[in-house]
Design a protein around this motif. Structure first.
Motif, PDB file in Angstrom:
ATOM      1  N   SER A  88      -4.575  -5.856  -2.247  1.00 36.28           N
ATOM      2  CA  SER A  88      -3.647  -5.611  -1.139  1.00 36.28           C
ATOM      3  C   SER A  88      -4.013  -6.449   0.080  1.00 36.28           C
ATOM      4  CB  SER A  88      -3.645  -4.118  -0.773  1.00 36.28           C
ATOM      5  OG  SER A  88      -3.177  -3.334  -1.838  1.00 36.28           O
ATOM      6  N   THR A  91      -8.833   4.310  -2.098  1.00 32.18           N
ATOM      7  CA  THR A  91      -8.130   3.504  -3.088  1.00 32.18           C
ATOM      8  C   THR A  91      -9.141   2.733  -3.935  1.00 32.18           C
ATOM      9  OG1 THR A  91      -6.340   3.226  -1.496  1.00 32.18           O
ATOM     10  CG2 THR A  91      -6.335   1.764  -3.385  1.00 32.18           C
ATOM     11  N   ALA A 136       0.830  -1.214   0.000  1.00 27.51           N
ATOM     12  CA  ALA A 136       0.000   0.000   0.000  1.00 27.51           C
ATOM     13  C   ALA A 136       0.859   1.258   0.000  1.00 27.51           C
ATOM     14  CB  ALA A 136      -0.933  -0.017   1.207  1.00 27.51           C
ATOM     15  N   SER A 196     -12.612   3.497   1.791  1.00 25.24           N
ATOM     16  CA  SER A 196     -11.243   3.623   1.292  1.00 25.24           C
ATOM     17  C   SER A 196     -11.202   4.463   0.023  1.00 25.24           C
ATOM     18  CB  SER A 196     -10.653   2.237   1.007  1.00 25.24           C
ATOM     19  OG  SER A 196      -9.389   2.369   0.398  1.00 25.24           O
ATOM     20  N   ALA A 246     -14.160  -4.483  -0.964  1.00 26.61           N
ATOM     21  CA  ALA A 246     -13.202  -3.531  -0.389  1.00 26.61           C
ATOM     22  C   ALA A 246     -13.917  -2.648   0.610  1.00 26.61           C
ATOM     23  CB  ALA A 246     -12.565  -2.684  -1.482  1.00 26.61           C
ATOM     24  N   THR A 284      -7.579  -2.343  -3.251  1.00 25.46           N
ATOM     25  CA  THR A 284      -7.700  -2.637  -1.821  1.00 25.46           C
ATOM     26  C   THR A 284      -7.965  -4.120  -1.616  1.00 25.46           C
ATOM     27  OG1 THR A 284     -10.053  -2.048  -1.840  1.00 25.46           O
ATOM     28  CG2 THR A 284      -8.497  -0.332  -1.235  1.00 25.46           C
ATOM     29  N   SER A 285      -8.753  -4.713  -2.509  1.00 22.61           N
ATOM     30  CA  SER A 285      -9.017  -6.147  -2.430  1.00 22.61           C
ATOM     31  C   SER A 285      -7.734  -6.943  -2.648  1.00 22.61           C
ATOM     32  CB  SER A 285     -10.059  -6.539  -3.476  1.00 22.61           C
ATOM     33  OG  SER A 285     -10.229  -7.938  -3.521  1.00 22.61           O
TER      34      SER A 285
END
Length: 218
Positions: A69, A61, A9, A59, A55, A66-67
């Motif tokens: 990460s 992002t 991230a 967020s 996600a 995000t999923s």
């Protein structure tokens, strides 16, 4: 290059700072491809299989990132086999935690300057010692890794490719050998310390960056 999952991230934040906001995020052959404002493309490939999931709605992002990460931080159980002439190490990891391991050595005679009959006798002795190393390493792998074959998702190997291949040729390791993944781990002599460092390689996210000036196609 490879990026540890725990740093991904922050690393992506650095990419955005250097190349601009992410204009597009999509899936390409199971990998995530990010396109930046300056048209730089960053492709992220997970070390283990993953499926896009939900996600966090708050967020900023993109949801796919995000999923991804979150997925690469999930611990996976993996086996490791390292073999070099005279030394070998095996282990089972749950994420970066070592569950079980064994490191062992067996003497292999060094080079000699003698020639003729002495050289031939030395070569035969060295070959026999190498065969003994392969046999002993296979026994260790059967004893330590064998009971976990049904639990591990992948086998990562490193060291002398020929010796590793010879060890995995043991019929008792057939099921484990079928789980082998590349690329080979870059390691020195298989010590306990070296074994403990291998998750930094096999858990890392594979990253490929193509900047605008590096493209050859349209």
């Amino acid at each position: 290059m490879r990026v540890p999952p725990e740093r991904l991230a922050r690393w992506l934040d650095g990419v955005a700072a250097r190349h601009g906001a992410f204009d597009g995020v999509g899936l390409v052959d199971g990998a995530v491809r990010v396109t930046c404002a300056d048209s730089t493309e960053v492709t992220l490939r997970a070390p283990f299989g993953w499926r896009p999931g939900p996600a966090a709605p708050s967020s900023p992002t993109p949801p796919l990132l995000t999923s991804f990460s979150a997925a690469v931080r999930v611990p996976h159980r993996a086996a490791v086999l390292l073999v070099r002439r005279g030394r070998w190490a095996v282990g089972v990891f749950d994420g970066s935690d070592l569950v079980v391991s064994k490191v062992d050595t067996r003497r292999v005679q060094g080079r000699t300057a003698a020639g003729g009959w002495s050289q031939q006798r030395f070569a035969r002795r060295r070959a026999n010692q190498t065969d003994a190393v392969v046999g002993a390493a296979a026994e260790t792998a059967v004893r330590v890794l064998g009971p976990h074959t049904g639990e591990v998702e992948a086998l990562f190997t490193g060291g002398d490719r020929g010796l590793v291949d010879d060890v995995l040729a043991d019929p008792r390791l057939r099921a484990l050998a079928a789980l082998r993944r590349g690329p080979a781990l870059e390691v020195g002599d298989p010590t306990k310390a070296v074994l403990l460092e291998t998750p930094a390689q096999f858990r890392a996210v594979e990253v490929h960056i193509v900047e605008p000036g590096e493209r050859t196609g349209p």
